[in-house]
Write an enzyme that holds these catalytic residues in place. Structure first.
Site, mmCIF file in Angstrom:
data_model
loop_
_atom_site.group_PDB
_atom_site.id
_atom_site.type_symbol
_atom_site.label_atom_id
_atom_site.label_comp_id
_atom_site.label_asym_id
_atom_site.label_seq_id
_atom_site.Cartn_x
_atom_site.Cartn_y
_atom_site.Cartn_z
ATOM 1 N N GLU A 47 3.012 9.970 -1.325
ATOM 2 C CA GLU A 47 2.382 8.709 -1.718
ATOM 3 C C GLU A 47 3.153 8.020 -2.843
ATOM 4 O OE1 GLU A 47 -2.151 7.035 -2.538
ATOM 5 O OE2 GLU A 47 -1.775 9.188 -2.460
ATOM 6 N N HIS B 192 8.327 33.375 9.876
ATOM 7 C CA HIS B 192 8.243 33.762 11.282
ATOM 8 C C HIS B 192 8.024 32.557 12.195
ATOM 9 C CE1 HIS B 192 8.079 38.129 10.399
ATOM 10 N NE2 HIS B 192 7.574 37.696 9.264
ATOM 11 N N LYS C 264 -6.977 1.365 4.181
ATOM 12 C CA LYS C 264 -8.348 1.265 3.669
ATOM 13 C C LYS C 264 -8.980 -0.065 4.069
ATOM 14 C CE LYS C 264 -7.865 4.191 -0.463
ATOM 15 N NZ LYS C 264 -7.905 4.183 -1.945
#
Length: 428
Positions: A269, A290, A401
């Site tokens: 951000e 792994h 938003k």
């Protein structure tokens, strides 16, 4: 905090000591700008003053009414939750901490059904007091408490800005309220009321967290060779400029897994702007040796791997065994094995010319976490200064938003119209 950048040199993409020496003059200029911003308590830079300006006594006083809690539930999103979760998930406590940081209805229902709400403290966190996800979840939590016969006003406190819906709610119902620090973006707020209230309820030493952060603050200097935080910020910036556009962040401690999530928000951000930035990839050692390590070692040469570990930890012996081929493990310990895995991964990456950086703290305790959290914040700000980025803004987040709010009928926003006009090519 200690930063070892030796394995970031000479790999692919290539970074040389001479290039770092040249960059050091820019680090000095960046430090001057950062220091001036801190001195003037400018927006964003004020976050680096929190080790001194945070008020732990005020935090403890606000949460004292909840000392009888068996659990604490934080309702927040992004920086309003991740910092607190980093501390609570790293440190053991008899008081469990939970987080509603998403609006998944199934998860929310399962979590609320699992809690004894009469013994749960609810911490609602939103700087603006208008965050749709946070307020929606809080309305659901409040309804669940009322349905359970719990007086929600006796079990709730808020952490918010000077005005807005949450501040009005706190005033109306006389709820304990903590102030979000002025000039501090949410993702930089862990060392404040936002991140420390849950730790205080859980009985952790928040003074030690701030002391660790203050120690790192004192180590900020005009050279990357004198500051572990700037060493990391400058090295990651230099590697990104050379094509290492992914930063695989890999702690070797289960207790630091959430810290990697916190780092990912901070890095993405703050630095993902103007066509720049470095994509954080979360990993966990030794688990992801792994899986993801295959890509980091043998995939495209566009990555930096950051390895994080404590040098001291509680340990557990591995029992002796007569199983063929496993006798070498008997008499060793899980900690010794994890350290061997760490060093083997580091060597493996270096042998494959994959740049990697080692970050170390003494222990995963309050002081060590304070060092690590502040160190990464200062590193991020240093990177932003070197890249000439607006580190403390988040315009792309704000776009989303507005779009969501418009789709829900919360106003007229052109961003919502862009969503409605989406092209579709559906394959069923």
């Amino acid at each position: 905090m200690r930063t070892d950048i030796g394995n970031a040199l000479g790999g692919e993409p290539a970074l040389t000591r001479d290039a770092l020496d040249e960059l050091d003059a820019d680090v000095a200029a960046a430090h001057e700008r950062i220091a001036a911003g801190m001195a003037d308590d400018e927006f964003g830079y004020a976050a680096l003053n929190l080790p001194e300006t945070a008020d732990p006594e005020r935090i403890r006083a606000a949460v004292e009414p909840f000392a009888d809690s068996e659990a604490v539930l934080t309702v927040g999103i992004g920086g309003s939750a991740l910092g607190a979760a980093t501390l609570s998930n790293a440190l053991a406590s008899d008081i469990d901490a939970y987080y509603l940081d998403n609006v998944d209805p199934e998860h929310t229902t399962r979590l609320l059904d699992s809690l004894d709400l009469s013994r749960t403290a609810v911490n609602v966190v939103s700087n603006s007091g208008t965050t749709a996800e946070t307020l929606s979840n809080f309305l659901v939590v409040r309804e669940a408490m009322e349905s359970a016969g719990v007086d929600w006003t006796e079990r709730t406190f808020v952490t918010t800005g000077p005005e807005g819906n949450l501040r009005n709610l706190a005033t109306k119902h006389d709820l304990p309220a903590l102030d979000v620090p002025a000039g501090v973006p949410g993702r930089f707020s862990v060392l404040s009321t936002v991140g420390l209230a849950v730790a205080a309820i859980q009985g952790h030493d928040i003074d030690a967290v701030l002391a660790g952060a203050a120690a790192e603050r004192e180590r900020l200097a005009g050279s990357l060779y004198d500051s572990p935080a700037y060493a990391y910020g400058a090295t990651t910036y230099a590697l990104a400029q050379r094509g290492a556009l992914t930063n695989a962040f890999m702690p070797y401690a289960e207790s630091l897994e959430t810290f990697a999530e916190w780092f990912a928000q901070l890095w993405a951000e703050s630095l993902g702007k103007d066509g720049q930035g470095q994509t954080p990839a979360r990993a966990l050692g030794a688990t992801d040796q792994h899986s993801q390590l295959q890509l980091y070692r043998a995939g495209p040469r566009d990555k930096l791997v950051t390895l994080v570990r404590p040098t001291e930890r509680a340990d557990r012996d591995i029992p002796e065994t007569d199983l063929e081929g496993l006798s070498y493990l008997g008499g060793e310990s899980l900690g010794t094995l994890l350290d061997a895995e760490f060093e083997a991964t580091e060597a493996s990456l270096t042998a494959a010319d994959c740049p990697n950086v080692r970050l170390e703290i003494d222990r995963v305790d309050e002081r060590g976490l304070g060092e690590l959290l502040f160190g990464m914040e200062a590193a991020c700000v240093c990177y932003g200064e070197l890249a000439d980025l607006s580190t403390f803004t988040q315009p792309a987040v704000e776009w989303g938003k507005k779009a969501a709010r418009g789709l829900l009928g919360g106003g007229e926003f052109e961003e919502a119209e862009a969503v409605r006009g989406k092209d579709r090519l559906v394959v069923e």
